[in-house]
Write an enzyme that holds these catalytic residues in place. Sequence first.
Site, PDB file in Angstrom:
ATOM      1  N   VAL A 147     -52.399  58.760  44.023  1.00  0.00           N
ATOM      2  CA  VAL A 147     -53.632  58.651  44.806  1.00  0.00           C
ATOM      3  C   VAL A 147     -54.791  59.316  44.074  1.00  0.00           C
ATOM      4  O   VAL A 147     -55.924  58.834  44.078  1.00  0.00           O
ATOM      5  CB  VAL A 147     -53.450  59.273  46.208  1.00  0.00           C
ATOM      6  CG1 VAL A 147     -54.775  59.387  46.931  1.00  0.00           C
ATOM      7  CG2 VAL A 147     -52.481  58.435  47.019  1.00  0.00           C
ATOM      8  N   ALA A 148     -54.503  60.447  43.413  1.00  0.00           N
ATOM      9  CA  ALA A 148     -55.551  61.163  42.682  1.00  0.00           C
ATOM     10  C   ALA A 148     -56.097  60.325  41.534  1.00  0.00           C
ATOM     11  O   ALA A 148     -57.284  60.390  41.200  1.00  0.00           O
ATOM     12  CB  ALA A 148     -54.998  62.482  42.148  1.00  0.00           C
ATOM     13  N   ILE A 173     -56.272  56.986  41.289  1.00  0.00           N
ATOM     14  CA  ILE A 173     -56.972  55.755  41.680  1.00  0.00           C
ATOM     15  C   ILE A 173     -58.157  56.089  42.585  1.00  0.00           C
ATOM     16  O   ILE A 173     -57.968  56.697  43.634  1.00  0.00           O
ATOM     17  CB  ILE A 173     -56.024  54.796  42.423  1.00  0.00           C
ATOM     18  CG1 ILE A 173     -54.858  54.399  41.516  1.00  0.00           C
ATOM     19  CG2 ILE A 173     -56.777  53.546  42.876  1.00  0.00           C
ATOM     20  CD1 ILE A 173     -53.827  53.529  42.196  1.00  0.00           C
ATOM     21  N   ASP A 224     -85.574  25.682  34.853  1.00  0.00           N
ATOM     22  CA  ASP A 224     -86.123  24.342  34.981  1.00  0.00           C
ATOM     23  C   ASP A 224     -87.647  24.452  34.991  1.00  0.00           C
ATOM     24  O   ASP A 224     -88.193  25.487  35.387  1.00  0.00           O
ATOM     25  CB  ASP A 224     -85.621  23.707  36.283  1.00  0.00           C
ATOM     26  CG  ASP A 224     -86.049  22.268  36.430  1.00  0.00           C
ATOM     27  OD1 ASP A 224     -86.036  21.544  35.423  1.00  0.00           O
ATOM     28  OD2 ASP A 224     -86.407  21.871  37.553  1.00  0.00           O
TER      29      ASP A 224
END
Length: 870
Positions: A286-287, A289, A333
């Site tokens: 967890v740390a 990510i 264009d």
Amino acid sequence: MKKYESLNLNDVLSDLNHVVQQGLTKQESQKRFETYGANTLNGDKGKSILQHILASFKDITIIILLVAVILSTYVALTNHPDNLTEPLVITGIIILNIILSVREQVKAEKSMEALKEYNVQKSKVLRDGKIEHIDSEVLVPGDIILLSTGDRIPADARIIDELSLLVDESLLTGESEPVSKDAYSVPDEHAVIADRKHMIFSGSLVVAGKCTAVITRTGTSTEIGRISKLLAEEHAGLSPLQIRMQKLGKTLSIVAIIAALFSLVIGWMYGYDITSMLMVAISVAVAAIPEVMPVVVTISLSYGISNMAKKNTIVRTPTAVETVGNVSVICSDKTGTLTQNKMRIEKVWTTKTEPKDATDSFNEDEYHLLKLLLLASSPEVIKDSTIGNPTELSIANLAKAKIKNLSSELNEYEKIHEIPFDSTRKRMTVLYKTKGGYCSITKGAIDRLPVKYSDALYRKIQSVHDSFAGKALRVIGVAYKYYAELPQELDEAYLENDLTFYGLVGIIDPPRVESAHAVQVAKEAGIKTVMITGDHLNTAKAIAKEIGILYGDKKIMDGSTLNAMSDQELENVVGDYRVFARTSPEDKIRIVKAFQKTGEIVAMTGDGVNDAPALKAADVGIAMGSGTDVAKEASDMILLDDNFSTIVTAVQEGRRVYSNIRKSIYAMLGCNVSAVTIVLLSLIFGWGAPVTAIQLLIIKVVADGIPGFSLCVEKAEPDIMKQSPIKKGTSIFADGMINKIITISVVFTIATLLSVYIGSRFDIGDVKSSPAIAQSMTFVVMGLTTIVHMYNCRSHLSIFKINFTSNKLLLSTTIMGTIIMAALTMITPLAKVLNLVSLNFWHWVLIILLSISPLIFVEIQKKMGKFKKI
């Protein structure tokens, strides 16, 4: 039926003699319907929502988070089944990621549906010798259709008879001027759409005249159907932000896996039980990510979308906010984008005066020139200068602006006869009764006016014509002849003979006032502006020079030259060109892709059906608000005010968004990398896990995530539009970002490990050292260092040189985060839930000193000039 597109009219009539007279029989039309199918543009069926959701689970970050959910759920049910906070938080993040992913993919499937709007519902057709009104869906190749002013053309067809036929093909070609059609035009199979005078095309509009034609192509075989296929085949690629975030996600996922496995190995070596080590492994994963990073990106993009909406830009694809900030080429264009799409008389000249700007004061000769031109126009334009042929409208508008008593003067002319404009003759004639007799007035191309010239007059007319044409002006001349009595013959042979030339005008579709400034600002920002148009080369060249697109040694290319090049040849030279004229839809895609292959990030602007495939192929497709639904559905952004300069504002906002996302990454990864390092080093040193998984989640939300959101609204750096665009493929960690993250992580790690060491080894005051004290100090230091670091991320300038309170959201969230971190430690019931203990005054003094160390360190770097822009 397609063979009739390349045959001369006589051959077509000879081959279709019976069909032209009677039309197809019911049996033959049914047989052909079974062969060719319905005359519709059917898009492919898109994926279901479920299919999109399942595709989202291929993301490696999602997979790792799912594993974390499973493991954390197992541990929670085993140890504390009444507390499922950890798995619920991670599950919520997964759901948010999936929602964002699905939303991005669903919008791409709408482009095809919009094309159906241009298929008419009913058509007038000759069948079994009778004229019938039938559903356009059942038209087949070989059907004889009859069209008149105001009709939408239901299929591609070869003209077999026409009278003064003018067709608006701007949806396919981008040209503002209606095209004059000619059944007798010699077919050229290699000619572009705009030059196929013998053909009419599905989706185009009959502006004037009428015709009979034989259908040659229906459904997806038509030109508009071919564009439909291009849209179906052209898959929108990933945006630069998506590519960079994918790389970041994969890198961090690998780090998370390795770190988690490494923590398990360390635990096994130190003899920890499997349940506690699973929790440590989850903590490490967890740390590593940044779970809130997708939310930060979403908030950054949403804030950018909100800002753009206030400035007349609707963003259809959120990631386009960032992508437009990185564009290095804007392919635009011409008609309706860089120009006003409103024909305007620019120059006037009579045989008695010198050439003059239309804005100058006029004398009687020039007033009379405008009056003659208006009298030689269609009656609809004379009555109402808001409806009709754009060229004639420009005449009517200037005449009404210049001649005070125009209506009363026109009342002196009684219309007797008209010879309509003919695409072969390229002129029209109107005969009027006047007070002194009769007058015929002929208007048209000067080389088609049957005028009696002296050599000197001819040279003068030719000189003025060439001068006007060199300025990309469309030249229209007018001549007249007086009669004492009503002519006995009212045909062109008599009325259009031996005329007296009076003068001519030069007409232009003028550029938008703001276009030149926008092009210059884009140039200063390192962005190339490229004009891609279906218009004539000279017209495109003049407009491009006027607004600053064509300058120095930059070149111009026409469609025929482009078609003769291979894709590799085009890729080799595309950077030298700034204008591409007489282009087709396929040409526009080739040009966009050629720039992309050279490493450019390309934005394409447009408003017509012909622009849609290139809009979709570009990195950012930008449609005009007044454009077709097809263009809008294929685009990523829509300019409500049709203002080219609004793109520059969008680029600035996009750059601000990308810069702030990098600032958030710098802030969050500094926390994440240090958290992993702190946990692993603590295990290696034999100190055990310094924080629990739930403590780490709280730090990442309260101290890292919420304040990190506040960086999303940080204002742009003053010189952001003087910087060069970020090149495609550039890492999101470019310009020393990795060094910054590593450096600040080292500072974080040292400060936090000191708190672990001091809390577990030294008695402070009357509080004895213990693992609980160490864990409580570590929890607060990790949170406060992260909060303090947010102010380092705001700018490359010292925090004391910028307005400390200018980002009020950051100020409020960091104050709130600090209060929460302190409260979780000071309030006993909350502290017990998190396995924390109360700290004394000297603990807090030490915590504050350790927590401000990142700010002191970075401020020294800024002072020494070693902290570059993020």
